[in-house]
Write a protein that holds these residues in place. Sequence first.
Motif, PDB file in Angstrom:
ATOM      1  N   THR A 144      -6.321   0.486  -1.353  1.00 22.38           N
ATOM      2  CA  THR A 144      -6.517  -0.297  -2.460  1.00 22.38           C
ATOM      3  C   THR A 144      -7.925  -0.232  -2.971  1.00 22.38           C
ATOM      4  N   THR A 145      -8.699  -0.264  -1.914  1.00 19.32           N
ATOM      5  CA  THR A 145     -10.227  -0.351  -2.305  1.00 19.32           C
ATOM      6  C   THR A 145     -10.658   1.134  -2.928  1.00 19.32           C
ATOM      7  N   ARG A 146      -9.786   1.982  -2.344  1.00 16.86           N
ATOM      8  CA  ARG A 146     -10.139   3.549  -3.064  1.00 16.86           C
ATOM      9  C   ARG A 146      -9.547   3.720  -4.179  1.00 16.86           C
ATOM     10  N   TYR A 147      -8.419   3.443  -4.253  1.00 20.12           N
ATOM     11  CA  TYR A 147      -7.512   3.785  -5.556  1.00 20.12           C
ATOM     12  C   TYR A 147      -7.376   2.542  -6.809  1.00 20.12           C
ATOM     13  N   GLY A 148      -7.994   1.302  -6.280  1.00 23.73           N
ATOM     14  CA  GLY A 148      -7.914   0.197  -7.292  1.00 23.73           C
ATOM     15  C   GLY A 148      -6.692  -0.496  -7.036  1.00 23.73           C
ATOM     16  N   LYS A 149      -6.654  -1.654  -7.890  1.00 25.42           N
ATOM     17  CA  LYS A 149      -5.670  -2.762  -7.481  1.00 25.42           C
ATOM     18  C   LYS A 149      -4.195  -2.485  -7.454  1.00 25.42           C
ATOM     19  N   GLY A 150      -4.020  -1.748  -8.771  1.00 25.71           N
ATOM     20  CA  GLY A 150      -2.608  -1.539  -9.123  1.00 25.71           C
ATOM     21  C   GLY A 150      -1.973  -0.315  -8.285  1.00 25.71           C
ATOM     22  N   TYR A 151      -2.745   0.224  -7.490  1.00 20.01           N
ATOM     23  CA  TYR A 151      -2.197   1.396  -6.765  1.00 20.01           C
ATOM     24  C   TYR A 151      -0.883   1.331  -5.930  1.00 20.01           C
ATOM     25  N   LEU A 152      -1.032   0.065  -5.142  1.00 19.66           N
ATOM     26  CA  LEU A 152       0.056  -0.073  -4.226  1.00 19.66           C
ATOM     27  C   LEU A 152       1.441  -0.433  -5.033  1.00 19.66           C
ATOM     28  N   TYR A 153       1.303  -1.305  -6.073  1.00 20.35           N
ATOM     29  CA  TYR A 153       2.347  -1.531  -6.717  1.00 20.35           C
ATOM     30  C   TYR A 153       3.149  -0.424  -7.499  1.00 20.35           C
ATOM     31  N   GLU A 154       2.139   0.402  -8.186  1.00 19.70           N
ATOM     32  CA  GLU A 154       2.795   1.807  -8.633  1.00 19.70           C
ATOM     33  C   GLU A 154       3.229   2.646  -7.624  1.00 19.70           C
ATOM     34  N   ARG A 155       2.890   2.558  -6.465  1.00 22.82           N
ATOM     35  CA  ARG A 155       3.539   3.371  -5.345  1.00 22.82           C
ATOM     36  C   ARG A 155       4.875   2.888  -4.949  1.00 22.82           C
ATOM     37  N   LEU A 156       5.004   1.295  -5.248  1.00 24.42           N
ATOM     38  CA  LEU A 156       6.221   0.651  -4.664  1.00 24.42           C
ATOM     39  C   LEU A 156       7.343   1.273  -5.874  1.00 24.42           C
ATOM     40  N   LYS A 157       6.780   1.386  -7.162  1.00 22.05           N
ATOM     41  CA  LYS A 157       7.701   1.465  -8.138  1.00 22.05           C
ATOM     42  C   LYS A 157       8.347   2.677  -7.845  1.00 22.05           C
ATOM     43  N   ARG A 158       7.504   3.579  -7.319  1.00 23.54           N
ATOM     44  CA  ARG A 158       8.122   4.969  -6.984  1.00 23.54           C
ATOM     45  C   ARG A 158       8.974   5.139  -5.947  1.00 23.54           C
ATOM     46  N   VAL A 159       8.517   4.288  -4.801  1.00 19.27           N
ATOM     47  CA  VAL A 159       9.326   4.563  -3.546  1.00 19.27           C
ATOM     48  C   VAL A 159      10.380   3.528  -3.508  1.00 19.27           C
TER      49      VAL A 159
END
Length: 320
Positions: A144-159
């Motif tokens: 999250t600190t590396r790729y920004g706030k929305g990163y984890l959620y984007e990943r969740l959308k994919r996974v």
Amino acid sequence: MTAHITLSPRGDPLRRPFLTIIAGPTAVGKTGLAISLAERCGGEIISADSMQVYRYLDIGTAKPTPEEQRRVPHHLIDVVDPDGEFNAAMFVNRVDTIIQALYQERKRIFVVGGTGLYLDALTGGLLRAPGADGELRDRYREETTRYGKGYLYERLKRVDPAAARVIHPNDRIRTIRALEVMEQTGQSIIEIREAHRFEDHAYDYIKIGLTVDRDALYERINTRVDRMVADGLVAEGRRVLERGYDEENLPLRAMTYRHLVSHIRGNLTHDDMVRLIKRDTRHYARRQLTWFRRDGDIKWFAPGDENMISRSVESRVPER
RNA sequence: GGGUCGGUAGCUCAGUCGGUAGAGCACGGGACUGAAAAUCCCGGUGUCGGCAGUUCGAUUCUGCCCUGACCCA
């Protein structure tokens, strides 16, 4: 609104522990009622409170006093240090052990607390999913600190698109949990949840809910916070900090202690601290009511209805 | 008694060069399954102090009244 009783194939109640559960919003008088009821019948009390498990946080969590704990034995109070790990699963594990022991001793068991998730996990079981994974969570935090706030959620959308549909993008805690479960099991937490729905009943129980109208409840909250301050809340906060615990530790970020610490550090006046603790406690009570309201098993009473409550409980306690 | 500045959402205030209004806080509702006292989502109709006048239309302009703070007597 009946006690949950499971019948054996022959139609007799299964022999298993019976719990008297007392729920309700903070400051409504659960502790006093439980002690009074338990004292009458030589029962013991199990706390279902996610904050009273922590040592040294006494006044601010409104723990039963030492004197009260002498009158009736209490369980699951003061079981971890403020920097220790505790969660719903640990609650369930420990509470099961305690219940079995009290059942063997033929003690009446009262479960008292305002943490809705803990109560539901106790009566309905927790999801059959893997536990929290510290390493995984550290990795998520780093990403999250590396790729920004929305990163984890984007990943969740994919996974796990099903989970992403239900979990709000801003809800980081649930986003992380969903990813964690998917990563470890390949299954969506939403599917596991749908299949479960707190239907894993291990005990029989009656659920008593305590409540008063909103104005009266807020009055109680305000009064109680004032009393906490008069009883030395600030001094307690200083002692906890002196022991080396700080905002890094979860319980010191909760409701009361968050503002207490901020005041001790000089970032908040005493008056503002009191104001904010009262406000957050009111909000918390509201969230608790939201949680409990949807539970059709709860039989609601006013704090003064002790005799009615007692009769109601007695009519459900199984013969042994 | 005279003057100045106010009276707008529960509170503090913004605003409408006349077309009936919006922020913060407070508050309300909801979600919630291994961080749960955590985390997150949604919600703003209020005689714009009262009465009257001008106007197609007034919370906005004018007059009077009520009321608060301050200043001068």
